[in-house]
Design a protein around this motif. Structure first.
Motif, PDB file in Angstrom:
ATOM      1  N   ASP A 251       0.854  -1.290   0.015  1.00  0.00           N
ATOM      2  CA  ASP A 251       0.054   0.135   0.102  1.00  0.00           C
ATOM      3  C   ASP A 251       0.866   1.377   0.053  1.00  0.00           C
ATOM      4  OD1 ASP A 251      -2.625  -0.870  -0.030  1.00  0.00           O
ATOM      5  OD2 ASP A 251      -2.980  -1.111   2.009  1.00  0.00           O
TER       6      ASP A 251
ATOM      7  N   PHE B  16       1.211   3.917  -3.243  1.00  0.00           N
ATOM      8  CA  PHE B  16       0.808   5.368  -2.805  1.00  0.00           C
ATOM      9  C   PHE B  16       1.773   6.336  -3.077  1.00  0.00           C
ATOM     10  CE2 PHE B  16       0.707   9.237   0.019  1.00  0.00           C
ATOM     11  CZ  PHE B  16      -0.494   9.669  -0.367  1.00  0.00           C
TER      12      PHE B  16
ATOM     13  N   SER C 229      -3.924   0.693   6.384  1.00  0.00           N
ATOM     14  CA  SER C 229      -3.391   1.637   5.187  1.00  0.00           C
ATOM     15  C   SER C 229      -2.786   2.777   5.698  1.00  0.00           C
ATOM     16  CB  SER C 229      -4.438   2.230   4.261  1.00  0.00           C
ATOM     17  OG  SER C 229      -5.310   0.840   3.917  1.00  0.00           O
TER      18      SER C 229
ATOM     19  N   THR D   7      -6.503   8.641   5.080  1.00  0.00           N
ATOM     20  CA  THR D   7      -6.600   7.048   4.908  1.00  0.00           C
ATOM     21  C   THR D   7      -8.078   6.535   5.610  1.00  0.00           C
ATOM     22  OG1 THR D   7      -5.479   6.725   6.932  1.00  0.00           O
ATOM     23  CG2 THR D   7      -4.102   6.987   4.939  1.00  0.00           C
TER      24      THR D   7
ATOM     25  N   ASP E  38      -6.054  11.186  -1.204  1.00  0.00           N
ATOM     26  CA  ASP E  38      -7.210  10.359  -0.685  1.00  0.00           C
ATOM     27  C   ASP E  38      -6.957   9.179  -1.228  1.00  0.00           C
ATOM     28  OD1 ASP E  38      -9.540   9.423   0.730  1.00  0.00           O
ATOM     29  OD2 ASP E  38     -10.523  11.215   0.495  1.00  0.00           O
ATOM     30  N   ILE E  39      -7.153   7.870  -0.401  1.00  0.00           N
ATOM     31  CA  ILE E  39      -6.905   6.488  -0.619  1.00  0.00           C
ATOM     32  C   ILE E  39      -8.161   5.808  -0.903  1.00  0.00           C
ATOM     33  CG2 ILE E  39      -4.801   6.191   0.923  1.00  0.00           C
ATOM     34  CD1 ILE E  39      -6.289   4.247   2.586  1.00  0.00           C
TER      35      ILE E  39
ATOM     36  N   MET F  11     -11.025   4.868  -3.363  1.00  0.00           N
ATOM     37  CA  MET F  11     -11.223   4.744  -4.794  1.00  0.00           C
ATOM     38  C   MET F  11     -12.715   5.011  -5.320  1.00  0.00           C
ATOM     39  SD  MET F  11      -9.021   1.108  -5.138  1.00  0.00           S
ATOM     40  CE  MET F  11      -7.664   0.893  -3.981  1.00  0.00           C
TER      41      MET F  11
ATOM     42  N   GLY G 215      -7.367   8.326  -4.826  1.00  0.00           N
ATOM     43  CA  GLY G 215      -7.052   6.933  -4.223  1.00  0.00           C
ATOM     44  C   GLY G 215      -6.854   5.831  -5.109  1.00  0.00           C
TER      45      GLY G 215
END
Length: 280
Positions: A112, A116, A140, A199, A225-226, A228, A249
């Motif tokens: 992860d 990122f 995360s 996260t 932003d993670i 999606m 994300g």
């Protein structure tokens, strides 16, 4: 675009989530497998927390299983159910990609954070020297925090609904990176951050509030932003309206595609990821 019909030779990449309806990983990986001509399929597996240990045990006997992708809420819990872990899992205390070895043992990896930061750099932002505000302290968040530290951020501030979890993450980052300035925020304000990373799951629902007070946000700040789905969360939209560079994300997943396939022996390895060595 090359594609393969699913057959008895097809390798399976299971994706553990709860719930699973919101996840985009299977669709992204299946498109990637088709594009690369890889005879593999990614399937969503809806596993409740109470059933996680049994699901992991079952995977040891699943011989055409290449591995398991892991998303919320399982990343931290699953790390303790595996036979071996990489250095990245040891450091973060969470696993998001698991390789099934030929003898059935399960080796946990952590990509992860790599995905990122790789996504940030691919899109023109090097986090080195940044003052990062990290929203969240889950699996995360732990991976992102460690990778940002590895990539030379100047300071890390952690804000989380549960201060105890934020303090625990801060302590772990300080242990691994004693020279890094790490603090825990009493409130989620942007203060002097130059990089903000959400996260948490706040922003997945249309009526969610913003995960941070954006008062004082300037266009010099990069906001990531993670989440999606939606691809542009309310946080990212608000940041964009204020002139900030934003980082969706989906980029964290895209940044992991090649290294995940290579680590699972679904494609020839082209690069080494430093913290994917087995922890001893």
């Amino acid at each position: 675009m090359t594609s393969h019909p699913i057959s008895g030779y097809t390798r399976v990449y299971a994706h553990f989530a709860y719930p699973s309806e919101h996840v985009r990983t299977p669709g992204v990986f299946n498109a990637y497998f088709r594009r690369r001509g890889i005879d593999a399929v990614c399937i969503p597996v809806k596993v409740a927390p109470a059933g996680l240990a049994a699901a992991v045990a079952m995977c040891r006997s699943w011989e055409n299983l290449a591995g398991i992708g892991v998303t919320m809420p399982h990343k931290e819990t699953i790390a303790g159910l595996l036979d071996e872990r990489t250095e990245g899992v040891r450091r973060a205390g969470a696993s998001n990609v698991i390789k099934r070895l030929p003898d059935g043992r399960l080796l946990g990896g952590q990509l992860d954070g790599y995905g990122f930061v790789h996504g940030l750099k691919t899109n023109g932002f090097d986090p080195a020297g940044s003052r990062a505000l990290l929203l969240g302290a889950g699996g995360s968040a732990r991976a992102v925090a460690m990778e940002l530290a590895l990539n030379g951020i100047a300071a890390l501030r952690i804000a989380n609904r549960s201060r105890d979890r934020a303090e625990a993450l801060a302590a772990d980052v300080r242990r691994e990176f004693p020279e890094l300035a790490v603090s825990v925020a009493d409130a989620s304000t942007v203060q002097d951050a130059t990089l903000i990373v959400n996260t948490t799951s706040v922003g997945m629902k249309p009526d969610d509030p913003l995960p941070v007070d954006l008062s004082g946000l300037t266009p010099q700040v990069t906001v990531a932003d993670i989440i999606m789905k939606p691809e542009v969360t309310p946080l990212l939209e608000a940041a964009r309206e204020r002139g900030c560079a934003i980082h969706p994300g989906l980029q964290m997943l895209v940044g992991q595609l090649d290294v995940t396939a290579e680590w699972l022996d679904l494609a020839p390895a082209r690069e080494a990821v430093g913290d994917m060595a087995v922890a001893r």
